[in-house]
Design a protein around this motif. Structure first.
Motif, PDB file in Angstrom:
ATOM      1  N   ASP A 433       0.755  -1.261  -0.058  1.00 18.40           N
ATOM      2  CA  ASP A 433       0.021   0.138   0.085  1.00 18.40           C
ATOM      3  C   ASP A 433       0.840   1.452   0.094  1.00 18.40           C
ATOM      4  O   ASP A 433       0.343   2.388  -0.457  1.00 18.40           O
ATOM      5  N   THR A 434       2.194   1.166   0.563  1.00 15.08           N
ATOM      6  CA  THR A 434       3.025   2.437   0.521  1.00 15.08           C
ATOM      7  C   THR A 434       4.237   2.128  -0.690  1.00 15.08           C
ATOM      8  O   THR A 434       4.392   3.220  -1.333  1.00 15.08           O
ATOM      9  N   ILE A 435       4.789   0.854  -0.851  1.00  8.58           N
ATOM     10  CA  ILE A 435       5.461   0.910  -1.815  1.00  8.58           C
ATOM     11  C   ILE A 435       5.037   0.076  -2.933  1.00  8.58           C
ATOM     12  O   ILE A 435       4.600  -0.945  -3.107  1.00  8.58           O
ATOM     13  N   ASN A 436       4.782   1.087  -3.971  1.00  9.66           N
ATOM     14  CA  ASN A 436       4.077   0.658  -5.222  1.00  9.66           C
ATOM     15  C   ASN A 436       4.557   1.816  -6.238  1.00  9.66           C
ATOM     16  O   ASN A 436       4.767   2.869  -6.201  1.00  9.66           O
ATOM     17  N   VAL A 437       4.225   1.340  -7.601  1.00 11.37           N
ATOM     18  CA  VAL A 437       4.697   1.948  -8.794  1.00 11.37           C
ATOM     19  C   VAL A 437       3.809   3.383  -8.959  1.00 11.37           C
ATOM     20  O   VAL A 437       4.308   4.606  -9.119  1.00 11.37           O
ATOM     21  N   ALA A 438       2.421   3.166  -8.617  1.00 13.05           N
ATOM     22  CA  ALA A 438       1.655   4.478  -8.626  1.00 13.05           C
ATOM     23  C   ALA A 438       2.263   5.470  -7.623  1.00 13.05           C
ATOM     24  O   ALA A 438       2.603   6.633  -8.223  1.00 13.05           O
ATOM     25  N   ASN A 439       2.567   5.279  -6.588  1.00 10.22           N
ATOM     26  CA  ASN A 439       3.166   6.150  -5.473  1.00 10.22           C
ATOM     27  C   ASN A 439       4.267   6.738  -6.159  1.00 10.22           C
ATOM     28  O   ASN A 439       4.775   7.913  -5.901  1.00 10.22           O
ATOM     29  N   ALA A 440       5.294   5.799  -6.649  1.00  3.39           N
ATOM     30  CA  ALA A 440       6.479   6.277  -7.223  1.00  3.39           C
ATOM     31  C   ALA A 440       6.505   7.333  -8.286  1.00  3.39           C
ATOM     32  O   ALA A 440       7.344   8.246  -8.295  1.00  3.39           O
ATOM     33  N   LEU A 441       5.693   7.021  -9.205  1.00  2.00           N
ATOM     34  CA  LEU A 441       5.406   7.651 -10.176  1.00  2.00           C
ATOM     35  C   LEU A 441       5.019   9.317  -9.915  1.00  2.00           C
ATOM     36  O   LEU A 441       5.210  10.247 -10.605  1.00  2.00           O
TER      37      LEU A 441
END
Ligand code: TEU
Ligand code: CA
Length: 542
Positions: A433-441
């Motif tokens: 929920d915190t470590i993911n592609v959407a958040n990174a982008l």
């Protein structure tokens, strides 16, 4: 050294089972990969190393192949594969296939035939030996625990398997076997792939009766024959997985004049947290000075007579931020950026393992049934029987087990991280929920954009690819400092490998510009530089 496309390329490794599911059976597949190619293009990678997608009973998750020219049904069809190759090539991304020819699956038709009778025409495709005093022919052991010899009741002989019992070793001394491999490789090369990663290729010269496995006497003869009969006729890249490689051996594989491979994966750095002479499971803390020594040795051993691969992670290794960085919420990204910087500023072809670019971390387990990997499962049984406690064994597996690398990728914070709408074949790391592609982008300071910048620098700045390397302060216990120099230009990489702040000072370099840092406000004055936790800076210097 004649410039090749892979000299300034960055390769991204996909473990297809865990990358993206497209039909909600909980298993990643080829259509899922196709749906994510634009994400990889945005990252800026040039090639994709695809772990095996061929027909397989999955005893070793595809590294046990039963048909080299068929696609595993769970992953899709040959039409999907042709589409993936076309979609990659349309984006200027070359597709590197995983060549697993030290062994096949025991369900491969060659082995099914071979085990029929001692005089079967396929008998000599594999390595069969009579029992010795009613026992296995010798003391060779499998990487996956136990003897490397399995008695086949049907014909009363043992067959060799350096990996699982369902992965019988091919007999490379048999010219027919080699021809079958050449024909299969050309089938894939004619489809327009960009090259091969070669699984445990150092083992194909084995001399089992002499208990020789790696670096056998005919190994390089076979590789030159392979080159001349297959990929040597194409502008493709080849990388050998060679666990025992030293710089001298690496030159035998990758010196262009020898017409063998483009480069190899060496593993000297990867074994540094293992107790010398023991198994990978017997953990000790990293010796940081040895890590620097190994990097510097490999950075300075080639003078046009070989080429480096650069990697922290693959599908067999624990996640590097958990292993040698700091996977706490406060320092996960910071230490991930430091690790990325010190590797990608070196000379060689870097490999990014899926999820590394968003800082995925290990997934500790409390029970063995939370794992899938045959290597861990076999070791668990073997060590239980040898008297190890369950806690000791799980400690080792949580540190070094391969399932740490094989948890499904986190695309977003939705159920199952957007990997599947079905039940994932292996549970995800709970932090999706915190470590993911959407958040990174969505975060300009994310690890993703740091990797994107490092990849772009390799393209834009010849000093990164061709600059001479020189290490500074080799005896420093926490700083890794090295220079890259090309045509009068000098860059200095200064990294604090640990959480404890430290000071760096030099009057040999005058920094004129900060090329890249993992802090927004790093100082330019090298006369007395305070380095904060995991601070890693690339300077342009006079
Ligand atoms: O790995 C070679 C290998 O020896 C690793 O399994 C390694 O010894 C072990 O994982 C310690 O980390 C290659 C593939 O990368 C691996 O996935 C396969 O299981 C193996 O060969 C057999 O094909
Ligand atoms: Ca699927």
């Amino acid at each position: 050294m004649k410039k090749k496309w892979w000299h300034d390329s960055v390769v991204y490794q996909i473990y297809p089972r865990s990358f993206q599911d497209s039909n909600n059976d909980g298993i990643g597949d080829i259509q899922g990969i196709i749906s994510r190619l634009d994400y990889l293009k945005e990252l800026g990678i040039d090639a994709l190393w695809l772990s095996p997608v061929f027909e397989s009973p999955n005893d070793d998750n595809g590294y046990d192949i039963s048909n080299y020219q068929g696609i595993m049904a769970e992953f899709g069809t040959m039409a999907d594969m042709d589409q993936l190759i076309a979609q990659c090539n349309a984006r200027g991304i070359r597709l590197i296939m995983d060549l697993v020819v030290n062994h096949t699956s025991d369900e491969h038709p060659w082995f099914v035939e071979s085990r029929q009778s001692q005089d079967n025409s396929y008998r000599d495709y594999y390595i069969w030996r009579d029992p010795v005093k009613g026992e296995a022919p010798n003391d060779l052991v499998s990487t996956f625990s136990g003897s490397a010899w399995e008695l086949d009741q049907g014909t009363g002989q043992y067959y060799l398997h350096l990996f699982s019992k369902k992965q019988p070793d091919l007999n490379w001394e048999n010219q027919q076997v080699r021809q079958e491999v050449w024909d299969m490789m050309n089938f894939w090369l004619e489809k327009g792939i960009g090259g091969f990663r070669m699984d445990v290729i150092d083992l194909i010269g084995k001399q089992p009766d002499l208990e020789v496995t790696g670096n056998g006497p005919k190994l390089h003869e076979y590789l030159q024959e392979m080159n001349h009969n297959t990929f040597g006729n194409y502008d493709v890249m080849t990388v050998g997985e060679t666990w025992g490689a030293t710089p001298e051996i690496a030159k035998l594989y990758s010196d262009p004049k020898r017409e063998e491979l483009s480069m190899v994966f060496q593993f000297e750095h990867i074994g540094l947290d293992e107790i010398p002479g023991k198994a990978k499971w017997d953990w000790q803390a990293l010796d940081f000075k040895k890590l620097k020594q190994i990097f510097s040795k490999w950075q300075t051993c080639f003078n046009g007579d070989g080429w480096n691969s650069l990697f922290w992670n693959n599908h067999d290794t624990p996640r590097i931020i958990s292993r040698w960085g700091n996977d706490s919420p406060e320092f996960r990204v910071l230490s991930g950026k430091m690790l990325a910087t010190i590797l990608h500023m070196q000379q060689g072809t870097p490999y990014i393992y899926q999820g590394e670019e968003i800082g995925m971390i290990n997934t500790p387990v409390t029970e063995i049934d939370q794992l899938d990997d045959i290597e861990s499962l076999n070791m668990y049984q073997e060590r239980l029987e040898a008297g190890y406690s369950k806690e000791e064994i799980l400690f080792s597996i949580n540190k070094k087990g391969r399932d740490n690398a094989r948890r499904p990728i986190h695309w977003n914070g939705q159920a199952n991280g957007g990997f599947t709408e079905g039940t994932p074949w292996l549970a995800l790391n709970p932090e999706y929920d915190t470590i993911n592609v959407a958040n990174a982008l969505a975060d300009s300071e994310s690890l993703f954009y740091h990797y994107q910048r490092l990849i772009a620098l390799r393209k834009e700045q010849p000093i990164v690819v061709w600059g001479e390397y020189q290490e500074l302060l080799p005896d420093d216990e926490q700083l890794y400092v090295y220079e890259r120099k090309l045509a009068g230009e000098r860059w200095l990489v200064v990294a604090n490998f640990y959480e404890q702040a430290t000071v760096f000072q030099t009057d040999d370099y005058l920094a004129t510009e900060i090329i890249l840092s993992n802090y927004p406000d790093s100082a330019l004055d090298l006369g007395n530089l305070l380095l904060r936790p995991y601070e890693a800076i690339v300077y342009k210097c006079k």
